[in-house]
Structure formats: C-alpha cells, structure tokens
Design a protein around this motif. Sequence first.
Motif, mmCIF file in Angstrom:
data_model
loop_
_atom_site.group_PDB
_atom_site.id
_atom_site.type_symbol
_atom_site.label_atom_id
_atom_site.label_comp_id
_atom_site.label_asym_id
_atom_site.label_seq_id
_atom_site.Cartn_x
_atom_site.Cartn_y
_atom_site.Cartn_z
ATOM 1 N N LEU A 1 5.709 24.976 15.369
ATOM 2 C CA LEU A 1 5.190 23.865 15.837
ATOM 3 C C LEU A 1 6.230 22.611 15.747
ATOM 4 N N ARG A 2 6.873 22.555 16.813
ATOM 5 C CA ARG A 2 7.996 21.701 16.769
ATOM 6 C C ARG A 2 7.437 20.338 17.577
ATOM 7 N N GLY A 3 8.425 19.139 17.220
ATOM 8 C CA GLY A 3 8.150 17.991 17.847
ATOM 9 C C GLY A 3 6.636 17.587 17.521
ATOM 10 N N PRO A 4 6.074 16.951 18.717
ATOM 11 C CA PRO A 4 4.735 16.411 18.218
ATOM 12 C C PRO A 4 3.346 17.533 18.263
ATOM 13 N N THR A 5 3.815 18.715 18.414
ATOM 14 C CA THR A 5 2.906 19.632 18.682
ATOM 15 C C THR A 5 1.979 20.020 17.397
ATOM 16 N N SER A 6 2.444 19.562 16.369
ATOM 17 C CA SER A 6 1.376 19.520 15.087
ATOM 18 C C SER A 6 0.293 18.878 15.178
ATOM 19 N N SER A 7 0.767 17.594 15.914
ATOM 20 C CA SER A 7 -0.444 16.420 16.158
ATOM 21 C C SER A 7 -1.337 16.956 17.145
ATOM 22 N N ASP A 8 -0.812 17.716 18.250
ATOM 23 C CA ASP A 8 -1.662 18.273 19.300
ATOM 24 C C ASP A 8 -2.499 19.276 18.623
ATOM 25 N N THR A 9 -2.367 20.057 17.855
ATOM 26 C CA THR A 9 -2.772 21.226 17.261
ATOM 27 C C THR A 9 -4.188 20.492 16.217
ATOM 28 N N SER A 10 -3.731 19.646 15.411
ATOM 29 C CA SER A 10 -4.882 19.079 14.752
ATOM 30 C C SER A 10 -5.851 18.424 15.509
ATOM 31 N N PHE A 11 -5.358 17.740 16.490
ATOM 32 C CA PHE A 11 -6.490 17.000 17.522
ATOM 33 C C PHE A 11 -7.311 17.996 18.079
ATOM 34 N N ASN A 12 -6.847 19.292 18.646
ATOM 35 C CA ASN A 12 -7.549 20.132 19.150
ATOM 36 C C ASN A 12 -8.755 20.491 18.190
ATOM 37 N N PHE A 13 -8.160 20.974 16.909
ATOM 38 C CA PHE A 13 -9.329 21.582 16.091
ATOM 39 C C PHE A 13 -10.094 20.429 15.470
ATOM 40 N N VAL A 14 -9.780 19.239 15.485
ATOM 41 C CA VAL A 14 -10.969 18.107 15.258
ATOM 42 C C VAL A 14 -11.621 18.201 16.373
ATOM 43 N N LEU A 15 -11.304 18.065 17.768
ATOM 44 C CA LEU A 15 -12.394 17.925 18.769
ATOM 45 C C LEU A 15 -13.187 19.142 18.905
ATOM 46 N N ALA A 16 -12.628 20.304 18.478
ATOM 47 C CA ALA A 16 -13.575 21.528 18.379
ATOM 48 C C ALA A 16 -14.754 21.536 17.518
ATOM 49 N N GLY A 17 -14.485 20.694 16.495
ATOM 50 C CA GLY A 17 -15.562 20.240 15.594
ATOM 51 C C GLY A 17 -15.367 21.281 14.213
ATOM 52 N N THR B 1 -2.063 20.207 6.045
ATOM 53 C CA THR B 1 -0.867 21.026 6.171
ATOM 54 C C THR B 1 -0.164 20.517 7.671
ATOM 55 N N LEU B 2 -1.010 20.506 8.344
ATOM 56 C CA LEU B 2 -0.389 20.145 9.909
ATOM 57 C C LEU B 2 0.150 18.798 9.779
ATOM 58 N N CYS B 3 -0.370 17.848 8.966
ATOM 59 C CA CYS B 3 0.282 16.311 8.760
ATOM 60 C C CYS B 3 1.357 16.544 7.997
ATOM 61 N N CYS B 4 1.595 17.458 7.074
ATOM 62 C CA CYS B 4 3.118 17.747 6.404
ATOM 63 C C CYS B 4 3.865 18.232 7.086
ATOM 64 N N ILE B 5 3.555 19.353 8.212
ATOM 65 C CA ILE B 5 4.574 19.565 9.352
ATOM 66 C C ILE B 5 4.999 18.617 10.285
ATOM 67 N N GLY B 6 3.856 17.618 10.562
ATOM 68 C CA GLY B 6 4.323 16.416 11.520
ATOM 69 C C GLY B 6 5.316 15.489 10.714
ATOM 70 N N MET B 7 5.241 15.450 9.378
ATOM 71 C CA MET B 7 6.174 14.671 8.741
ATOM 72 C C MET B 7 7.424 15.164 8.710
ATOM 73 N N HIS B 8 7.644 16.590 8.539
ATOM 74 C CA HIS B 8 8.623 17.311 8.447
ATOM 75 C C HIS B 8 9.530 17.109 9.936
ATOM 76 N N GLU B 9 8.572 17.096 11.156
ATOM 77 C CA GLU B 9 9.375 17.251 12.400
ATOM 78 C C GLU B 9 9.532 15.448 12.665
ATOM 79 N N LEU B 10 8.910 14.794 12.079
ATOM 80 C CA LEU B 10 9.303 13.363 12.578
ATOM 81 C C LEU B 10 10.676 12.992 11.695
ATOM 82 N N GLU B 11 10.921 13.415 10.328
ATOM 83 C CA GLU B 11 12.026 13.119 9.743
ATOM 84 C C GLU B 11 13.264 14.094 10.427
ATOM 85 N N ARG B 12 12.911 15.302 10.926
ATOM 86 C CA ARG B 12 13.963 16.073 11.742
ATOM 87 C C ARG B 12 14.493 15.469 12.922
ATOM 88 N N SER B 13 13.312 15.262 13.781
ATOM 89 C CA SER B 13 13.762 14.836 15.199
ATOM 90 C C SER B 13 13.454 13.350 15.668
#
Length: 621
Positions: A227-243, A253-265
């Motif tokens: 999950l690179r770039g903003p894809t962690s947020s896309d994944t999270s959004f898809n799962f929440v919309l799926a119910g 966990t996805l939020c932590c990955i997003g934080m890592h990617e934000l610090e990296r990129s």
Amino acid sequence: MELILSSTPNSSETPFALGEHHVSFPNGIGINENNFATILVHSESEGRQKDRYQHTCCPSLLTGCQFEKWHELCEDVDKILEGLVSPAPESFHVLHSALSKINCERGRFDECVPEVGIVSALNDLRALSSFLVKPNYAIELYLDTEGLKWRLIPRENHNENVILLYECNCIEEGEPELYHLFNTLQLSRLALDLATKTPNDPQLLCKINDIAQQAQKRLALTMGSDLRGPTSSDTSFNFVLAGAQRSSTLFQTLCCIGMHELERSGPRASFQPKNILHMVEKFAACDIRGQPALDLYHTAGVCLEKKGYRDARLIQSLKGGSFGFHSDRPLIWLWRFSSKQKKVSLSAILSKAKDRRTVEWDQIFYDASKPLVCDIGSGMGTSLLNLSVLTSIGRAKDNSNPSDELQMTWSRCNYVGADLNRAMVNFGNGIISRDKARRVGRVHFLCLSAEDFLTELCSYPGEISLAMINFPSPYRLCGEGNLQLPSKDSDKFMVTKNVLLSIAELIGREGLFLFQTKCEDLAVHVKNECLSLGAMEFLPIQNSMKNVDIQYEKNGKRPKRVDEWLKVVPFVERAEGFMYSSASLLPKGGRPETEVQCSHDGSVVHRFILKSKVRQGETIE
C-alpha cells in the motif's frame, strides 16, 4: 532435489473484472467469477484453523528494525537488496520476517507433514515475492545447520518465483487463501463490489467481514508494503463503504500505514497537496479516531503548510485536532458515493415485507425511554451519526447554531434512521459498531420503507422529539424530465400525504418536523400538503427567506428545474417568506452530506420546521 512451490511468474498479470472494479492478479492462479465464491469459502475455513502460524494485527514497519538480525537467514544482504523493489530495505525486512516465521515451523518440515501452518507460510512467501522481488529474480530456499535460509538467484531457466532446495517429497502446494491472491486494495474493492451489486444477499455482511479478516492477514504479512502513496486511505474508504462491521483493528492498521506513507512520501515534490487531502479526507470519512488519526492529520497539516497550501483554516483544523468525520471535506466524499447509487425499487422492499420482523426497541437502545430523533430516508446517515456525538466533536463554537430553532439537547436523545438502500444502512451501522463508547445503544439504522418505518415508530416507548426528511428524491416535474423519478401522485414518491399524516401523529405537540430539499417546487408542495392536513403549523423562523430569486442570484444562477417549473406555472407560489429558513436549521456539525455539498457548490436549500397540533399517538380524522 528441486521442489517447485510456485509456478506463478510475477512479470505478467491477467485482468479480472468484478463489476465496475478491475482487479489484476498473477497468471496461474486460475480464479474467475465462477470459482470466486469457492475460493472465499476455502479462505474462510483455512482462516479459522488454529495453527501455530499466527499473524500479528499491526504492521511492524522498518522503523526500529535490528539490521544485524538480517544476516541470520542469508549470506549476502547487499546482493539480495539489489534484487528487491524499492524501498529495498523495507522489502527485505518484510521477506525476512516471513522467513523467520517459516523457520518456526521447521520441526514440521523435518517430520515431512504437510500441515496447514507450513503450507500457509509457504503461500505467504510466494505472495510476497510476487511484488517485492524484481521480475528477473527468484527466491531460493535452502537448509543448512542453522535453519532454512534464502537468497536471490537469476530467474533464467526458472519460471518459478520461489524454489525450495530440500530433500522432501511430501510438501505439496496448498490451496491459497484469498489474501494470497489479492493485495489489500483489491480485497477492499471486492468487498465494495459485493456490497453494491448484491445488497440483498442475506450473507452479505458475513462475506464482507470475512474479506476484511483476509485483509488483516494480508496486512500482517506484507506490513503495509503493498500500500503505497494514498492507497491505504482508498482501501479504508472502500471497506467502510462496504459496511464492514467492527474491524477496528483493520482501520487503525490502515491509518498507521497511511501515517508511514505520509512521513515517507509527503515531503516529496511529487506528492502533491491533492494527494495529502485525498488521504486525510478518506480516513476521516471512515470515522477513524484516536492518536493514530490525530498524528496523521497533524502531519498532513504540516506537509500542506510547507507546500504552501493556502487554506489556513483547514491546516489549523488538521494540526489542532478538530478535523474529522463531521468536517465538510469527508462528508463530500460520502455525498459523491451516495449520489452515484441507483435508487432502490420500493417493490423489491415490499416483496420482502412479509418476512420482516418487528423492531424491538429495547434490543436496539440501552434506554428506549429517551427522546428519539428519527431520519426518514436517512441516506448515508451522517446527520444522525454526527448529531449523536455533537457535544464530543471539536470546539463548542463549531457546533453552535446562532438561531438554534430546534432547541434540542442532542446528547440526551436516541437516534434511528431508515433507508431503502441496504448498502447505506450497512455503512451507518458499521460506523456505529466501532464506536461502543458513544454510539452503540444510542444510534441505529434500519432498511425499511418510509411507511413501514413510521409504523414501527408507533411502538417506540419514548417520545419522538424530532422527525426529519432531508433531501428526498424529488418527483418527476410535470410528467416530463428524468424518467427514473416517480410522478408526483405515484406511491413510489416517498413524501406522500399518508407519510406526512403519520409524522404529525407521531411527533405530537412536543415534537418537531424538519424538511429540507434543493427543489423549490417540492418544498412548496410538501408545505401545502402538511397544512392541508389541518394538524400541523409552522414554527417561526428567525432567518427567513425573504426573496428566493435574489438568493439564487447570490449563489450563481437559478436551477434549470425552477425555470421549467415556472414555465408551466408562471404565477405559482414561491418558497419564500417567514415559513422558510435561509440558514441551516441543524448545527454545523450535524448537517447531512447533501446539505454540506449544497453549501459547497452554492445550491439554495429550502427548509422549514413544523409542529403538530395533536397529542402524540392521537389519530387525525
């Protein structure tokens, strides 16, 4: 001896479409629409096996890794790094961790017993190699006195991406689980596809939650490396919309990955402000809270500030911790999703009405004697979700309403909404399921028609303090226009006279009825229908709509629907005067997503409040 564990080349992929989502996976997996369900069932049963090969819940990214341990399982770290995708150290760390877990199963290797744990471990390594190892390299596993070790070799004559050099004839390639076949983003797309294409499947939530569990296993294996770039947020959004229900660990966990990617990129020039906004808006739309989310928002605010982004108020809300699910930007993402959903056929719901069970309010609410706020046609449910926690959102001044026509004590109420779209109902209940402290036992959504919902409300033990209809689908104007819309006199139009009559009887003299729409003709029609009952009267409005045409001019232009309406009936009554409000009647932190979108694009909203003349439960002749 050379034993092939995988015949899956990682250099080519075959597309596989599920609905609107285009999913790719390596050749050789042999998955299609016909056997997708079989693989999911197999993944479920495999996932429930209690073997010793355990997955951790949170990703252990490279931060804090002890590099010296890398040499324990390979001879030349630098040479291996040359064959791994960038960032190579992270790729190495993920593969090293997977191999360490395989070594924990070494005793089972020696016994030559092809148990679930070791087969799953080898499938894990195969899945990792498909995206962490460069296409012209393969992983070779070999055994020495210290254990199972690895190295990279040129692919050359090998079509395999994982090769085992070991004297063992009984280890066979096991059936992969779903998380071996799809990356985390693809799994989220599968879940959303099921939610939107098969909303009436009685096993839908079970399937979606099983896919969410597979995603957690994938994250534990990959440590977020897929999950690179903003894809962690896309994944999270898809799962929440799926119910997805509960699954708090997945979203954190996805939020932590997003934080890592934000610090990296984030500091890179190529990572534009829109990418940063994309991430925080989608994570906020999932109502992810706690320190990981606060850290993510703060880091995003700092990045935007350094990149010269001009919205100082947004940056301050990100850095100050007031940004969240109630903010405008996340709600607009939810509006975009809801506006694209097909209207659910009322006949489809009515055909299942005979199987519907009576709502047991004591089972839904901790205290069913509390005043109730109900939303008829609740859509994504954002208004109720935010009103229910109003005293907990941001600063008090953000939630204040200068006119405060409703005079509600929101924290003392229960909240219930109903909608025909099950996907939207599941979204709302999914948000509730991850908020035990504030919403569980106080907020709930039902998949019911308006009339069935009002029938159920008659048995609610407490009083109905507020009934709302926010932005219902309008009727077809003058028998023309959008053919997907119902006619004014059709029973498919939600706001019928029977519905309004039921509302008047339910709310009684102490309750209120709030109506909002973007369509001026609809506002006038509903207002007149209410008054014709002889059981409702208007509540005085402080910020009245004095001249609706002037308001249209201020906001840009008059809507096309209004022009068409006035052509047919040029001297018709307009939605203006002391009965209509020019300002929002709900607190800023409790507006539905459509009202937020109207504010964003300058659309005029027509609103009014009514109160009943009869006692609660009294029948109107």
